[in-house]
Design a protein around this motif. Structure first.
Motif, mmCIF file in Angstrom:
data_model
loop_
_atom_site.group_PDB
_atom_site.id
_atom_site.type_symbol
_atom_site.label_atom_id
_atom_site.label_comp_id
_atom_site.label_asym_id
_atom_site.label_seq_id
_atom_site.Cartn_x
_atom_site.Cartn_y
_atom_site.Cartn_z
ATOM 1 N N VAL A 319 66.485 34.047 106.882
ATOM 2 C CA VAL A 319 67.791 33.927 106.239
ATOM 3 C C VAL A 319 67.601 33.397 104.819
ATOM 4 O O VAL A 319 66.681 32.610 104.577
ATOM 5 C CB VAL A 319 68.683 32.966 107.057
ATOM 6 C CG1 VAL A 319 69.985 32.659 106.337
ATOM 7 C CG2 VAL A 319 68.941 33.556 108.433
ATOM 8 N N GLY A 321 67.649 31.336 101.538
ATOM 9 C CA GLY A 321 67.687 29.898 101.331
ATOM 10 C C GLY A 321 66.750 29.141 102.265
ATOM 11 O O GLY A 321 66.590 27.932 102.142
ATOM 12 N N THR A 322 66.120 29.837 103.201
ATOM 13 C CA THR A 322 65.232 29.129 104.128
ATOM 14 C C THR A 322 63.859 28.850 103.516
ATOM 15 O O THR A 322 63.043 28.162 104.131
ATOM 16 C CB THR A 322 65.026 29.919 105.451
ATOM 17 O OG1 THR A 322 64.576 31.235 105.122
ATOM 18 C CG2 THR A 322 66.304 29.992 106.255
ATOM 19 N N GLY A 323 63.620 29.404 102.330
ATOM 20 C CA GLY A 323 62.368 29.076 101.640
ATOM 21 C C GLY A 323 61.334 30.182 101.656
ATOM 22 O O GLY A 323 60.152 29.925 101.464
ATOM 23 N N LYS A 324 61.790 31.433 101.816
ATOM 24 C CA LYS A 324 60.832 32.555 101.860
ATOM 25 C C LYS A 324 59.996 32.627 100.580
ATOM 26 O O LYS A 324 58.773 32.627 100.630
ATOM 27 C CB LYS A 324 61.582 33.890 102.017
ATOM 28 C CG LYS A 324 62.156 34.144 103.382
ATOM 29 C CD LYS A 324 62.724 35.549 103.481
ATOM 30 C CE LYS A 324 63.858 35.786 102.515
ATOM 31 N NZ LYS A 324 65.070 34.994 102.767
ATOM 32 N N THR A 325 60.714 32.719 99.461
ATOM 33 C CA THR A 325 60.006 32.952 98.207
ATOM 34 C C THR A 325 59.081 31.787 97.874
ATOM 35 O O THR A 325 57.929 31.987 97.466
ATOM 36 C CB THR A 325 61.038 33.181 97.076
ATOM 37 O OG1 THR A 325 62.011 34.120 97.552
ATOM 38 C CG2 THR A 325 60.393 33.712 95.832
ATOM 39 N N LYS A 330 53.506 29.393 97.850
ATOM 40 C CA LYS A 330 52.555 28.397 98.356
ATOM 41 C C LYS A 330 51.394 29.078 99.091
ATOM 42 O O LYS A 330 50.244 28.668 98.966
ATOM 43 C CB LYS A 330 53.270 27.441 99.319
ATOM 44 C CG LYS A 330 54.317 26.529 98.652
ATOM 45 C CD LYS A 330 55.093 25.786 99.753
ATOM 46 C CE LYS A 330 56.141 24.830 99.239
ATOM 47 N NZ LYS A 330 56.920 24.230 100.335
ATOM 48 N N ARG A 351 68.673 40.037 95.124
ATOM 49 C CA ARG A 351 68.971 38.918 94.227
ATOM 50 C C ARG A 351 68.001 38.936 93.043
ATOM 51 O O ARG A 351 66.788 38.861 93.221
ATOM 52 C CB ARG A 351 68.792 37.584 94.961
ATOM 53 C CG ARG A 351 70.021 37.128 95.701
ATOM 54 C CD ARG A 351 69.945 35.675 96.111
ATOM 55 N NE ARG A 351 68.631 35.065 96.138
ATOM 56 C CZ ARG A 351 68.252 34.071 95.329
ATOM 57 N NH1 ARG A 351 69.057 33.590 94.424
ATOM 58 N NH2 ARG A 351 67.044 33.556 95.445
ATOM 59 N N LYS A 465 61.244 22.551 104.649
ATOM 60 C CA LYS A 465 62.173 21.441 104.367
ATOM 61 C C LYS A 465 62.126 20.350 105.436
ATOM 62 O O LYS A 465 63.148 19.760 105.767
ATOM 63 C CB LYS A 465 63.600 21.969 104.171
ATOM 64 C CG LYS A 465 63.670 23.097 103.134
ATOM 65 C CD LYS A 465 65.071 23.487 102.785
ATOM 66 C CE LYS A 465 65.121 24.837 102.110
ATOM 67 N NZ LYS A 465 66.431 25.295 101.766
ATOM 68 N N ASP A 467 60.664 17.741 104.955
ATOM 69 C CA ASP A 467 60.779 16.502 104.204
ATOM 70 C C ASP A 467 62.256 16.145 104.103
ATOM 71 O O ASP A 467 63.102 16.978 103.806
ATOM 72 C CB ASP A 467 60.186 16.676 102.799
ATOM 73 C CG ASP A 467 60.704 17.923 102.102
ATOM 74 O OD1 ASP A 467 60.642 19.007 102.691
ATOM 75 O OD2 ASP A 467 61.211 17.791 100.960
ATOM 76 N N VAL A 491 56.760 20.770 103.385
ATOM 77 C CA VAL A 491 57.199 19.369 103.262
ATOM 78 C C VAL A 491 57.556 19.023 101.816
ATOM 79 O O VAL A 491 57.407 17.889 101.382
ATOM 80 C CB VAL A 491 56.125 18.394 103.801
ATOM 81 C CG1 VAL A 491 56.033 18.464 105.319
ATOM 82 C CG2 VAL A 491 54.752 18.675 103.187
ATOM 83 N N GLY A 492 58.034 19.999 101.080
ATOM 84 C CA GLY A 492 58.445 19.742 99.700
ATOM 85 C C GLY A 492 58.493 21.041 98.924
ATOM 86 O O GLY A 492 58.144 22.102 99.447
ATOM 87 N N GLU A 493 58.944 20.940 97.679
ATOM 88 C CA GLU A 493 59.120 22.148 96.879
ATOM 89 C C GLU A 493 57.885 22.518 96.067
ATOM 90 O O GLU A 493 57.827 23.579 95.471
ATOM 91 C CB GLU A 493 60.302 21.951 95.923
ATOM 92 C CG GLU A 493 61.623 21.836 96.647
ATOM 93 C CD GLU A 493 62.770 21.627 95.689
ATOM 94 O OE1 GLU A 493 63.503 22.586 95.428
ATOM 95 O OE2 GLU A 493 62.914 20.491 95.190
HETATM 96 N N1 GTP Z 1 62.585 20.044 100.092
HETATM 97 C C1 GTP Z 1 62.097 21.264 100.283
HETATM 98 N N2 GTP Z 1 62.653 22.305 99.634
HETATM 99 C C2 GTP Z 1 62.142 23.537 99.845
HETATM 100 C C3 GTP Z 1 61.065 23.770 100.741
HETATM 101 N N3 GTP Z 1 60.822 25.116 100.740
HETATM 102 C C4 GTP Z 1 61.701 25.673 99.888
HETATM 103 N N4 GTP Z 1 62.502 24.742 99.341
HETATM 104 C C5 GTP Z 1 63.616 24.909 98.400
HETATM 105 O O1 GTP Z 1 64.641 25.638 99.038
HETATM 106 C C6 GTP Z 1 65.344 26.436 98.101
HETATM 107 C C7 GTP Z 1 65.406 27.868 98.612
HETATM 108 O O2 GTP Z 1 64.097 28.361 98.638
HETATM 109 P P1 GTP Z 1 63.771 29.899 98.363
HETATM 110 O O3 GTP Z 1 62.286 30.019 98.422
HETATM 111 O O4 GTP Z 1 64.467 30.406 97.169
HETATM 112 O O5 GTP Z 1 64.426 30.519 99.646
HETATM 113 P P2 GTP Z 1 64.588 32.059 100.007
HETATM 114 O O6 GTP Z 1 64.576 32.143 101.480
HETATM 115 O O7 GTP Z 1 63.615 32.884 99.265
HETATM 116 O O8 GTP Z 1 66.045 32.306 99.488
HETATM 117 P P3 GTP Z 1 66.676 33.656 98.898
HETATM 118 O O9 GTP Z 1 65.843 33.998 97.718
HETATM 119 O O10 GTP Z 1 68.067 33.230 98.563
HETATM 120 O O11 GTP Z 1 66.594 34.662 99.988
HETATM 121 C C8 GTP Z 1 64.607 26.272 96.792
HETATM 122 O O12 GTP Z 1 65.281 25.335 96.010
HETATM 123 C C9 GTP Z 1 63.251 25.741 97.195
HETATM 124 O O13 GTP Z 1 62.653 24.964 96.203
HETATM 125 C C10 GTP Z 1 60.493 22.632 101.429
HETATM 126 O O14 GTP Z 1 59.567 22.718 102.241
HETATM 127 N N5 GTP Z 1 61.075 21.410 101.157
#
Ligand code: GTP
Length: 515
Positions: A319, A321-325, A330, A351, A465, A467, A491-493
């Motif tokens: 989904v 926002g779950t942090g795929k990109t 990483k 997007r 996420k 963290d 565990v972080g960005e």
């Molecule tokens: N704190 C924290 N933030 C994270 C982590 N992984 C990703 N993020 C943050 O979560 C937000 C969404 O991450 P994306 O990698 O854009 O997520 P996505 O699933 O690719 O989202 P879309 O591009 O909207 O499909 C960003 O602000 C990232 O920096 C993590 O392990 N910890």
């Protein structure tokens, strides 16, 4: 051995990872085309793109052009033209290798389909020829072949060469790369495994003390842990273990997202050991840690790469926002830091920011990237990316995807199509389907696995996420229910905030044991 290099990458990315800043109007392609770098030590390049000999297999651009011509002939109304301002940036690829290349290089058998110059044997091999896109999409519903070809043409696919990730710390690796020969023994970073036997997982354990990682994990899970242990301590203050306290504990563990199954394991074990006796918070934490470890151990697995596939294709779903990109960035950092050649595909064509974000990660990690314009067909992009990865002999291709569950039917159709198209290019591809889960969404993450598992054949998970959330327990519930491998946790960005998943460490951190 690779660790020093990985650390360099991490340090390099640390400063900028939190706030990636897209370079608004300056496509990376143009910059690189204008300023070719003198040396690309980490790239094992094929010979420069020269016109193919009459008997040689068609190059990717010739193949595609032929397909487009055919499609155009079949439907003269359609506009299959690829805009000229984009095409030269793609074909030939903007970066000509500056390393010395032998006149008649011998291409290893598994690389023969790369389409570059090869030995006699390679030219004679029929399977070396690229599979036409029309065959790839032959099973698509009526009309979709034309649509896909049209969409590929309209995709303005651009391939960006990797930036050099920096000085290579490992002289053996560097020497192998400079000599343009594949490493006989690929050295994978921690958290990855290879189906080939000769893999050294971690050559310099002292370089990254475990304590650092453990501390970071504990910090990350501090909210989950302190909330849970605080409640447990107050529950067992001056109370003997009876049915009521067991029921209260069970409720508490379920509320902490650990899941009914694990909650019952913990209360059953506690009851068998201490029923009718005094119980302390420390007793419960110890049992919790042991039982959670048992649940997690079967799923804590390294991400296995089969480097006989070139490329090993990793499809990343989840989904938005779950942090795929971010996770792709990483992973790319770990892999390219270990000397593997990585290609990224910006398959989240929905997007614009996702495409830009991935380009930044590609630059930062020294990975190649194939991207397209907004709204392009993601399966077409995946096709192009695979062909480019073959051509460039990438070890790993990581494909980003869109994750807009709001339009579930469309998203699922798109994912299914990507999987089908990749599967026709290589019957085993995608070799890994990774789903990212956002720990902060708690129970919702559980449902997301259900959905994506059915559609995309998810083969493993990465939970992000962890963290700063109090809901880390959900990973345990998901492990118990779905039993899918959990390869890494986020565990972080930052670029180095992705850690291999270790069952015991995680369980102890959640249970607050040994803190
Ligand atoms: N704190 C924290 N933030 C994270 C982590 N992984 C990703 N993020 C943050 O979560 C937000 C969404 O991450 P994306 O990698 O854009 O997520 P996505 O699933 O690719 O989202 P879309 O591009 O909207 O499909 C960003 O602000 C990232 O920096 C993590 O392990 N910890």
């Amino acid at each position: 051995m690779a660790l020093g290099f990985i650390k360099k990458i991490f340090t390099f990315g640390k400063d900028t990872a939190t706030e990636p800043k897209p370079e608004a109007e300056a496509p990376v392609v143009e910059q690189q085309a204008a300023e070719p770098r003198a040396a690309e030590p980490h790239i094992i390049e094929p010979a420069p793109e020269e016109p193919a000999a009459a008997s040689a297999p068609l190059s990717v651009d010739e193949e595609r052009d032929a397909l487009l011509e055919e499609a155009e002939a079949a439907n003269p109304e359609a506009d299959y033209h690829i805009s000229e301002d984009v095409e030269p940036e793609i074909y030939p690829l903007p970066h000509a290798p500056s390393l010395p290349v032998t006149e008649d290089p011998v291409v290893p058998a598994e690389m023969e389909t790369a389409g570059g110059p090869a030995g006699d044997e390679a030219v004679a091999e029929p399977e070396a020829e690229p599979v036409p896109v029309e065959e790839i999409v032959a099973d698509e519903p009526a009309g979709s072949v034309e649509e896909l070809v049209e969409e590929i043409a309209a995709a303005h696919v651009e391939t960006v060469e990797a930036e050099a990730p920096g000085e290579l710390a490992d002289p053996v690796l560097e020497e192998a790369i400079r000599a343009e020969r594949p490493l006989e023994t690929p050295v994978l970073p921690k958290g990855f495994a290879s189906s080939e036997k000769a893999v050294v997982e971690e050559a310099a354990p002292v370089a990254q003390p475990k304590r650092t990682w453990f501390q970071r994990l504990r910090e990350g899970l501090a909210r989950t842990s302190s909330q849970l242990t605080g409640q447990i301590t107050s529950l067992f203050t001056k109370r003997k273990l009876d049915d009521d306290t067991l029921q209260d504990l069970e409720d508490l563990l379920i509320q902490a997202d650990l899941g009914v199954e694990t909650a019952l394991r913990i209360t059953d074990t506690l009851a068998s050991e201490r029923y009718g006796k005094d119980v302390t918070g420390a007793d419960v934490s110890r049992i919790m840690s042991t039982e959670i470890t048992k649940v997690l151990e079967p799923v804590a697995k390294p991400l296995e790469l089969d480097l006989n596939h070139k490329p090993h294709v990793i499809l990343v779903v989840g989904v938005n926002g779950t942090g795929k990109t971010t996770t792709i960035g990483k992973l790319a950092a770990k892999l390219s830091g270990a000397g593997l050649k990585v290609m990224l595909a910006a398959g989240d064509t929905f997007r614009a920011a996702a495409i830009e974000q991935l380009k930044i990660w590609a630059e930062r990690t020294g990975s190649d990237i194939v991207s397209s314009k907004l709204g392009a067909d993601a399966a077409g992009l995946a096709y192009e990316a695979y062909e480019q990865a073959k051509l460039k002999k990438s070890d790993v291709l990581i494909v980003d995807t869109a994750g807009r569950l709001q339009n579930k039917a469309e998203l699922m159709a798109e994912l299914e199509k990507i999987v089908r198209v990749l599967g026709k290019l290589d019957p085993d591809a995608p070799h890994t389907v990774l789903q990212t889960l956002d720990a902060t969404t708690g129970q919702n993450a559980m449902n997301q696995v259900e959905i994506f598992r059915n559609v995309a054949g998810v083969s493993g998970l990465i939970m992000t996420k962890l963290d700063g959330t109090a809901r880390g327990g959900i990973l345990v519930a998901i492990a118990a229910k779905h039993k899918l491998p959990v390869y890494f946790i986020g565990v972080g960005e930052g670029i180095d905030d992705l850690e291999p998943f270790e069952a015991k460490d995680f369980a102890e951190a959640i249970a607050g044991v040994g803190a």
